[in-house]
Motif scaffolding. Structure first.
Motif, PDB file in Angstrom:
ATOM      1  N   ASP A 178       0.845  -1.203   0.000  1.00  0.00           N
ATOM      2  CA  ASP A 178       0.000   0.000   0.000  1.00  0.00           C
ATOM      3  C   ASP A 178       0.873   1.242   0.000  1.00  0.00           C
ATOM      4  O   ASP A 178       1.828   1.324   0.769  1.00  0.00           O
ATOM      5  CB  ASP A 178      -0.865  -0.003   1.269  1.00  0.00           C
ATOM      6  N   THR A 179       0.546   2.212  -0.844  1.00  0.00           N
ATOM      7  CA  THR A 179       1.359   3.436  -0.906  1.00  0.00           C
ATOM      8  C   THR A 179       0.527   4.678  -0.593  1.00  0.00           C
ATOM      9  O   THR A 179       0.870   5.777  -1.028  1.00  0.00           O
ATOM     10  CB  THR A 179       2.027   3.587  -2.298  1.00  0.00           C
ATOM     11  N   THR A 180      -0.554   4.511   0.167  1.00  0.00           N
ATOM     12  CA  THR A 180      -1.396   5.673   0.499  1.00  0.00           C
ATOM     13  C   THR A 180      -0.585   6.742   1.240  1.00  0.00           C
ATOM     14  O   THR A 180      -0.695   7.934   0.943  1.00  0.00           O
ATOM     15  CB  THR A 180      -2.579   5.233   1.395  1.00  0.00           C
ATOM     16  N   LEU A 181       0.227   6.327   2.188  1.00  0.00           N
ATOM     17  CA  LEU A 181       0.954   7.302   3.017  1.00  0.00           C
ATOM     18  C   LEU A 181       2.237   7.795   2.358  1.00  0.00           C
ATOM     19  O   LEU A 181       2.763   8.845   2.728  1.00  0.00           O
ATOM     20  CB  LEU A 181       1.303   6.687   4.378  1.00  0.00           C
ATOM     21  N   GLY A 182       2.770   7.028   1.434  1.00  0.00           N
ATOM     22  CA  GLY A 182       4.037   7.376   0.778  1.00  0.00           C
ATOM     23  C   GLY A 182       4.578   6.147   0.083  1.00  0.00           C
ATOM     24  O   GLY A 182       3.915   5.106   0.039  1.00  0.00           O
ATOM     25  N   PRO A 183       5.817   6.222  -0.443  1.00  0.00           N
ATOM     26  CA  PRO A 183       6.385   5.053  -1.114  1.00  0.00           C
ATOM     27  C   PRO A 183       6.406   3.849  -0.189  1.00  0.00           C
ATOM     28  O   PRO A 183       6.566   4.004   1.021  1.00  0.00           O
ATOM     29  CB  PRO A 183       7.822   5.487  -1.420  1.00  0.00           C
ATOM     30  N   ALA A 184       6.225   2.668  -0.745  1.00  0.00           N
ATOM     31  CA  ALA A 184       6.301   1.456   0.073  1.00  0.00           C
ATOM     32  C   ALA A 184       7.754   1.223   0.469  1.00  0.00           C
ATOM     33  O   ALA A 184       8.656   1.386  -0.345  1.00  0.00           O
ATOM     34  CB  ALA A 184       5.783   0.263  -0.720  1.00  0.00           C
TER      35      ALA A 184
ATOM     36  N   GLY B 237       2.724  -6.273   6.731  1.00  0.00           N
ATOM     37  CA  GLY B 237       3.111  -5.905   8.098  1.00  0.00           C
ATOM     38  C   GLY B 237       3.765  -4.532   8.140  1.00  0.00           C
ATOM     39  O   GLY B 237       3.543  -3.754   9.076  1.00  0.00           O
ATOM     40  N   MET B 238       4.558  -4.207   7.111  1.00  0.00           N
ATOM     41  CA  MET B 238       5.227  -2.887   7.090  1.00  0.00           C
ATOM     42  C   MET B 238       4.217  -1.757   6.903  1.00  0.00           C
ATOM     43  O   MET B 238       4.404  -0.655   7.423  1.00  0.00           O
ATOM     44  CB  MET B 238       6.290  -2.837   5.982  1.00  0.00           C
ATOM     45  N   THR B 239       3.143  -2.015   6.142  1.00  0.00           N
ATOM     46  CA  THR B 239       2.099  -0.989   5.991  1.00  0.00           C
ATOM     47  C   THR B 239       1.585  -0.587   7.372  1.00  0.00           C
ATOM     48  O   THR B 239       1.456   0.595   7.698  1.00  0.00           O
ATOM     49  CB  THR B 239       0.917  -1.552   5.157  1.00  0.00           C
ATOM     50  N   TYR B 240       1.313  -1.591   8.196  1.00  0.00           N
ATOM     51  CA  TYR B 240       0.778  -1.335   9.545  1.00  0.00           C
ATOM     52  C   TYR B 240       1.833  -0.694  10.445  1.00  0.00           C
ATOM     53  O   TYR B 240       1.531   0.205  11.226  1.00  0.00           O
ATOM     54  CB  TYR B 240       0.253  -2.641  10.160  1.00  0.00           C
TER      55      TYR B 240
ATOM     56  N   LEU C 257       5.303   6.444   5.090  1.00  0.00           N
ATOM     57  CA  LEU C 257       5.729   5.416   4.145  1.00  0.00           C
ATOM     58  C   LEU C 257       4.661   4.332   4.091  1.00  0.00           C
ATOM     59  O   LEU C 257       3.938   4.114   5.077  1.00  0.00           O
ATOM     60  CB  LEU C 257       7.054   4.780   4.588  1.00  0.00           C
ATOM     61  N   GLY C 258       4.583   3.657   2.954  1.00  0.00           N
ATOM     62  CA  GLY C 258       3.681   2.520   2.827  1.00  0.00           C
ATOM     63  C   GLY C 258       4.443   1.233   3.108  1.00  0.00           C
ATOM     64  O   GLY C 258       5.601   1.257   3.527  1.00  0.00           O
ATOM     65  N   GLY C 259       3.772   0.098   2.868  1.00  0.00           N
ATOM     66  CA  GLY C 259       4.388  -1.185   3.193  1.00  0.00           C
ATOM     67  C   GLY C 259       4.875  -1.931   1.971  1.00  0.00           C
ATOM     68  O   GLY C 259       4.142  -2.121   0.993  1.00  0.00           O
ATOM     69  N   GLY C 260       6.135  -2.373   2.024  1.00  0.00           N
ATOM     70  CA  GLY C 260       6.697  -3.173   0.946  1.00  0.00           C
ATOM     71  C   GLY C 260       7.735  -4.119   1.518  1.00  0.00           C
ATOM     72  O   GLY C 260       8.105  -4.027   2.689  1.00  0.00           O
ATOM     73  N   LYS C 261       8.180  -5.045   0.724  1.00  0.00           N
ATOM     74  CA  LYS C 261       9.231  -5.963   1.168  1.00  0.00           C
ATOM     75  C   LYS C 261       9.826  -6.636  -0.052  1.00  0.00           C
ATOM     76  O   LYS C 261       9.149  -6.824  -1.075  1.00  0.00           O
ATOM     77  CB  LYS C 261       8.643  -7.031   2.104  1.00  0.00           C
ATOM     78  N   CYS C 262      11.075  -7.039   0.089  1.00  0.00           N
ATOM     79  CA  CYS C 262      11.735  -7.771  -0.973  1.00  0.00           C
ATOM     80  C   CYS C 262      12.330  -9.028  -0.361  1.00  0.00           C
ATOM     81  O   CYS C 262      12.898  -8.963   0.732  1.00  0.00           O
ATOM     82  CB  CYS C 262      12.830  -6.880  -1.552  1.00  0.00           C
TER      83      CYS C 262
END
Ligand code: NAD
Length: 372
Positions: free
Chosen positions: A43-49, A74-77, A86-91
């Motif tokens: 999710d990128t509502t708040l900013g870049p994931a 989990g990072m979004t939360y 920032l939004g939530g992302g992972k690699c």
């Protein structure tokens, strides 16, 4: 691998993508270097994931993808609740002993991250180092975690420990009506990069500390320290005391062992401490206050993200933001009482409501409505 306490159980990747409403999931490969990786943008509502890059062995690409997706969600939360834009992302990179991690592999991954144009920013995680981040940075500016001489915050685990301490103080005030940790007993499971500095902070506060660790080298500094008792690994979760601080692994609270936990509070750094989110009800019934993991352990992520603020990294500003975790923890406990839900669900709601309100102000039709 750690489990994520998600309510929905994904049957397959597309099902999970739809149920949790992911923006993007990217498969990456590079034959020359042997790279096989997944980037999940939740999710990128708040900013870049944003979210770290994990290097780990997976049985299949499906397992790797689901893990990346769970961690991204989990990072979004985590960022939303911590007040970070920032939004939530992972690699995740699939480790293969035949094609070990190399500069070429990381640079190939860096080019994938770069092609996402800033929708995803990466950082250090299990299996990756600051040196790896520098290799990624050679190909893309979208790297948050960097050494200090590259403009980053450097090592962040001590800041995670500071965040845990602040959350613990708020938990003690809420559950025990005490404004200090003086004389309380805290049982710390795992004295590594976070648990170790946490023990020092607890001793400074006048707490008594019990520690357990599977590694002798982690325990060595604590064996003869006044105020510290070393106890067996299998006993630490079940000892009496005021606080149990899981700082090792996820999934420490299970349906099998929840009846044996004997502290009044659980507050530690480990990710995904509840094997299943519904266990918060069992904890509540037993009168144990659970300080939600993703609220408690956000310190490092918050500290790291400071370098994206105007003027670049400022240590004092970053540390002040980390210490706000104490206030956030109090707000989550208050929300739990107000909405008559468990503390973990309250933490989710707290995050969802921030995303929903920022999303509404930005005119983004958000999947998060912040409803019970
Ligand atoms: P670490 O590897 O430095 O330390 C973990 C310690 O736990 C090690 O000393 C290890 O020997 C010990 N351990 C492993 N299994 C154990 C067991 N069964 N019983 C007792 N001890 C055991 O890791 P860390 O960076 O300190 O992270 C600890 C936890 O906090 C992890 O769950 C991590 O995901 C989470 N976390 C860390 C950070 C951070 O800034 N490092 C941020 C957020 C969350």
């Amino acid at each position: 691998m750690e489990v994520k306490a998600v309510r929905e159980q994904p049957k397959n990747i597309m099902d999970f993508m739809q149920v949790a409403d992911f923006e993007n999931v990217v498969l990456c490969q590079d034959q020359a270097s042997g790279l096989r990786a997944v980037i999940a943008v939740h999710d990128t509502t708040l900013g870049p994931a944003a979210g770290g890059c994990r290097y780990w062995t997976y049985a299949s690409y499906e397992d790797a993808t689901i893990d990346a997706m769970r961690l991204a969600r989990g990072m979004t939360y985590k960022y939303a609740a911590a007040g970070v834009n920032l939004g939530g992302g992972k690699c995740v990179v699939m480790a293969d002993p035949a094609r070990p991690k190399s500069e070429a592999m990381l640079r190939a991954l860096g080019r994938y991250i770069d092609r996402l144009g800033g929708a995803y920013m990466t950082g250090e995680d299990v299996g990756t180092t600051l040196e790896d981040m520098v290799n990624l940075r050679l190909e893309t500016p979208y790297v948050i975690t960097l050494p200090e001489d590259w403009g980053g915050a450097g090592a962040i685990s001590e800041m995670t420990a500071i965040g845990v301490l602040e959350a613990m103080k708020s938990s003690v005030e809420h559950a025990l009506g005490k404004r200090s940790l003086q004389g309380l007993t805290v049982n710390v499971q795992g004295v590594g990069a976070v648990g170790g500095p946490l023990c020092s902070l607890l001793l400074d506060e006048g707490a008594r500390v019990r520690v357990a660790d599977i590694r002798a080298e982690s325990l060595a500094p604590w064996r003869d320290r006044p105020g510290v008792e070393v106890v067996p690994v299998e006993e630490i979760p079940y000892l009496e005391g005021d606080v149990f601080a899981p700082c090792a692994l996820g999934g420490v609270v299970t349906s099998e062992n929840v009846g044996r936990l004997r502290t009044k509070i659980i507050c530690g750094s480990a990710n995904n401490q509840l094997w299943d989110a519904s266990l918060e009800t069992n904890l509540q019934e037993r009168g144990i206050l659970y300080a939600p993991d993703f609220i408690v352990n956000a310190g490092g992520a918050v500290f790291d993200a400071d370098r994206l603020q105007p003027g670049g990294f400022r240590r004092a500003r970053a540390e002040a933001k980390v210490r706000e975790i104490g206030r956030t923890t109090r707000e989550v406990f208050a929300l739990a009482e107000q909405e008559k839900v468990g503390t973990f669900r309250a933490a989710e709601l707290f995050a969802e409501r921030r995303i929903a309100s920022v999303g509404a102000a930005k005119g983004i039709r958000s999947r998060f409505r912040g409803e019970i």
